[in-house]
Design an enzyme around this catalytic site. Sequence first.
Site, PDB file in Angstrom:
ATOM      1  N   ASP A  24       0.778  -1.248   0.000  1.00 22.49           N
ATOM      2  CA  ASP A  24       0.000   0.000   0.000  1.00 22.49           C
ATOM      3  C   ASP A  24       0.809   1.299   0.000  1.00 22.49           C
ATOM      4  O   ASP A  24       0.423   2.275   0.650  1.00 22.49           O
ATOM      5  CB  ASP A  24      -0.970   0.015   1.189  1.00 22.49           C
ATOM      6  CG  ASP A  24      -1.839  -1.221   1.274  1.00 22.49           C
ATOM      7  OD1 ASP A  24      -1.919  -1.973   0.278  1.00 22.49           O
ATOM      8  OD2 ASP A  24      -2.432  -1.456   2.338  1.00 22.49           O
ATOM      9  N   LYS A  88      -7.098  -4.112  -3.171  1.00 22.96           N
ATOM     10  CA  LYS A  88      -7.685  -4.791  -2.016  1.00 22.96           C
ATOM     11  C   LYS A  88      -8.484  -3.825  -1.155  1.00 22.96           C
ATOM     12  O   LYS A  88      -8.321  -2.601  -1.253  1.00 22.96           O
ATOM     13  CB  LYS A  88      -6.602  -5.468  -1.179  1.00 22.96           C
ATOM     14  CG  LYS A  88      -5.662  -4.501  -0.449  1.00 22.96           C
ATOM     15  CD  LYS A  88      -4.612  -5.258   0.340  1.00 22.96           C
ATOM     16  CE  LYS A  88      -3.690  -4.338   1.114  1.00 22.96           C
ATOM     17  NZ  LYS A  88      -4.279  -3.687   2.264  1.00 22.96           N
ATOM     18  N   CYS A 120      -1.738  -2.626   8.219  1.00 19.94           N
ATOM     19  CA  CYS A 120      -1.622  -3.538   7.071  1.00 19.94           C
ATOM     20  C   CYS A 120      -0.349  -4.372   7.099  1.00 19.94           C
ATOM     21  O   CYS A 120      -0.383  -5.570   6.798  1.00 19.94           O
ATOM     22  CB  CYS A 120      -1.734  -2.761   5.767  1.00 19.94           C
ATOM     23  SG  CYS A 120      -3.338  -1.918   5.591  1.00 19.94           S
TER      24      CYS A 120
END
Length: 196
Positions: A24, A88, A120
């Site tokens: 990310d 996602k 995450c």
Amino acid sequence: MASLVKASVVKKLDPAKTCVLVCDIQERFRDVIMGFESLVKCSAFVVKSAGELKIPVVATEQYPKAFKKTVPEIASLIKGDQDKIFEKTLFSMCTADVKAHLQALGVESAIVCGLETHVCVLQTTLDLLEMGLDVHVCADAVSSQRVFDRSVALARLAQAGAVVATSESVVFQLLKNSTHASFKAIAPFVRENAED
């Protein structure tokens, strides 16, 4: 005569059985994540080195409609045949698609870079450990919005069984020897990464 005692588990990296996971690192986070530019630099160093070593790179983008795409400094490096970027909404990178890709690659170890360390990255690492992979978290290539969240998460990751290392340490572990065929190609990446 002294006998050698074998360690219960030694978590060394083997390039043939390793992948890099980039969690990310998206444009929307550039202004809110502590040390974002340094995180990008160290992550790009790992991804460039992986490319030279033919190690697959798997990246995720958390809800890119809102948080935008992977930053160009890294996205431009994700171009190998086995490299993929997955969208996602799950906090962990370990979506069904990512897990299937990792299984198809047959990896045993993962090098993790990205954000946020306490959300995450943490959930990804715990899932990977639960899947039986050795996980190496690059401490200089992960971050959060707040120092305390990051430091507590790094301690939690180590406690859970991940190896917390630096990007340079991980790359040199992959090379193992200055006679490695890719050493001369990676040496400039090392120098770039060391510059302030």
